[in-house]
Design a protein around this motif. Sequence first.
Motif, mmCIF file in Angstrom:
data_model
loop_
_atom_site.group_PDB
_atom_site.id
_atom_site.type_symbol
_atom_site.label_atom_id
_atom_site.label_comp_id
_atom_site.label_asym_id
_atom_site.label_seq_id
_atom_site.Cartn_x
_atom_site.Cartn_y
_atom_site.Cartn_z
ATOM 1 N N LEU A 93 -19.046 18.395 27.175
ATOM 2 C CA LEU A 93 -20.031 17.864 26.233
ATOM 3 C C LEU A 93 -19.243 17.495 24.981
ATOM 4 O O LEU A 93 -18.607 18.358 24.356
ATOM 5 N N TYR A 94 -19.238 16.200 24.668
ATOM 6 C CA TYR A 94 -18.411 15.669 23.583
ATOM 7 C C TYR A 94 -19.331 15.199 22.473
ATOM 8 O O TYR A 94 -20.268 14.417 22.723
ATOM 9 N N VAL A 95 -19.099 15.663 21.260
ATOM 10 C CA VAL A 95 -19.983 15.294 20.149
ATOM 11 C C VAL A 95 -19.112 14.964 18.936
ATOM 12 O O VAL A 95 -18.481 15.838 18.344
ATOM 13 N N SER A 96 -19.036 13.676 18.645
ATOM 14 C CA SER A 96 -18.101 13.213 17.628
ATOM 15 C C SER A 96 -18.824 12.740 16.380
ATOM 16 O O SER A 96 -19.615 11.785 16.425
ATOM 17 N N THR A 97 -18.542 13.414 15.289
ATOM 18 C CA THR A 97 -19.074 13.114 13.948
ATOM 19 C C THR A 97 -20.599 12.998 13.935
ATOM 20 O O THR A 97 -21.156 12.084 13.347
ATOM 21 N N GLN A 123 -16.502 22.723 28.825
ATOM 22 C CA GLN A 123 -16.079 22.615 27.427
ATOM 23 C C GLN A 123 -17.046 21.847 26.530
ATOM 24 O O GLN A 123 -17.528 20.777 26.901
ATOM 25 N N LEU A 124 -17.250 22.415 25.352
ATOM 26 C CA LEU A 124 -17.917 21.715 24.256
ATOM 27 C C LEU A 124 -16.819 21.260 23.290
ATOM 28 O O LEU A 124 -16.013 22.081 22.836
ATOM 29 N N THR A 125 -16.786 19.967 23.002
ATOM 30 C CA THR A 125 -15.771 19.417 22.100
ATOM 31 C C THR A 125 -16.446 18.773 20.903
ATOM 32 O O THR A 125 -17.297 17.891 21.062
ATOM 33 N N ILE A 126 -16.066 19.242 19.729
ATOM 34 C CA ILE A 126 -16.656 18.732 18.492
ATOM 35 C C ILE A 126 -15.559 18.024 17.692
ATOM 36 O O ILE A 126 -14.531 18.631 17.371
ATOM 37 N N VAL A 127 -15.787 16.745 17.397
ATOM 38 C CA VAL A 127 -14.886 16.011 16.501
ATOM 39 C C VAL A 127 -15.591 15.904 15.152
ATOM 40 O O VAL A 127 -16.774 15.561 15.089
ATOM 41 N N GLN A 170 -12.341 20.242 17.707
ATOM 42 C CA GLN A 170 -12.396 21.674 18.017
ATOM 43 C C GLN A 170 -13.008 21.834 19.415
ATOM 44 O O GLN A 170 -14.123 21.378 19.662
ATOM 45 N N VAL A 171 -12.247 22.476 20.295
ATOM 46 C CA VAL A 171 -12.704 22.648 21.682
ATOM 47 C C VAL A 171 -13.159 24.089 21.886
ATOM 48 O O VAL A 171 -12.469 25.037 21.491
ATOM 49 N N PHE A 172 -14.326 24.233 22.510
ATOM 50 C CA PHE A 172 -14.876 25.548 22.860
ATOM 51 C C PHE A 172 -15.079 25.619 24.371
ATOM 52 O O PHE A 172 -15.341 24.599 25.015
ATOM 53 N N GLN A 173 -15.048 26.843 24.887
ATOM 54 C CA GLN A 173 -15.360 27.059 26.305
ATOM 55 C C GLN A 173 -16.682 27.801 26.415
ATOM 56 O O GLN A 173 -16.910 28.793 25.700
ATOM 57 N N ASN A 174 -17.522 27.307 27.306
ATOM 58 C CA ASN A 174 -18.825 27.949 27.522
ATOM 59 C C ASN A 174 -18.669 29.095 28.527
ATOM 60 O O ASN A 174 -18.267 28.871 29.665
ATOM 61 N N THR A 175 -18.999 30.283 28.114
ATOM 62 C CA THR A 175 -18.918 31.404 29.057
ATOM 63 C C THR A 175 -20.307 31.970 29.327
ATOM 64 O O THR A 175 -20.442 33.083 29.830
#
Length: 178
Positions: A93-97, A123-127, A170-175
């Motif tokens: 899941l990519y979420v940029s600005t 992964q959740l990725t936040i730009v 910033q990359v996060f892992q969903n657990t």
Amino acid sequence: MRKFTEGLVDPQLIVSSLNIKQGQTIIDAGCGTGYMAKIFSQAVSASGKVYAVDRDSYFIGKLADEIKGTNIEVIRGDITKLDQLPDHSADHLYVSTVIHSLPRNTLADFIQEAKRLLKFDAQLTIVEIEKKETPFGPAMENRYSPEDLIQRVSMVPMKTVKVGEYFYMQVFQNTSES
Ligand SMILES: C[S@@+](CC[C@H](N)C(=O)[O-])C[C@H]1O[C@@H](n2cnc3c(N)ncnc32)[C@H](O)[C@@H]1O
């Protein structure tokens, strides 16, 4: 803030840092013009799937015309409530600005929705734009540093990557399996 990050971030660095694989499913949440959705589309190949989501009907309509016949599906909707998409169906899941523009009380809703949409270990990725003086960008009080995100996002922080002169990822892992 300039509305889109095209030309301001390095898409190839983003793709290679995310370890995207053929056949995966990616959601580009708040896709804007959808330029990253198109790059993700190539990275996952024809066996994969990209959902490009935005609430702006103009950009979603334009993108819908551009991506006909590809593995991209456009959705006009709210990234904090994506009922159109099934539970635990996405690898990224990519979420940029976008995060900085969400009302502070809806960030938690988005994180909850991210946990529902992401597969276990996905992964959740936040730009976001850096939280320091830049020649453009939102008010400082609306910005998040990587440390701010790590405090607020209840997922496992994996890595922080500088992806542009003024932008980090910033990359996060969903657990969570719930
Ligand atoms: C600054 S633009 C970034 C676009 C793109 N992600 C990029 O990096 O160029 C923010 C986008 O998020 C969309 N957006 C903001 N809040 C949203 C929400 N709650 N649901 C869906 N889209 C949203 C806006 O319509 C806009 O297209």
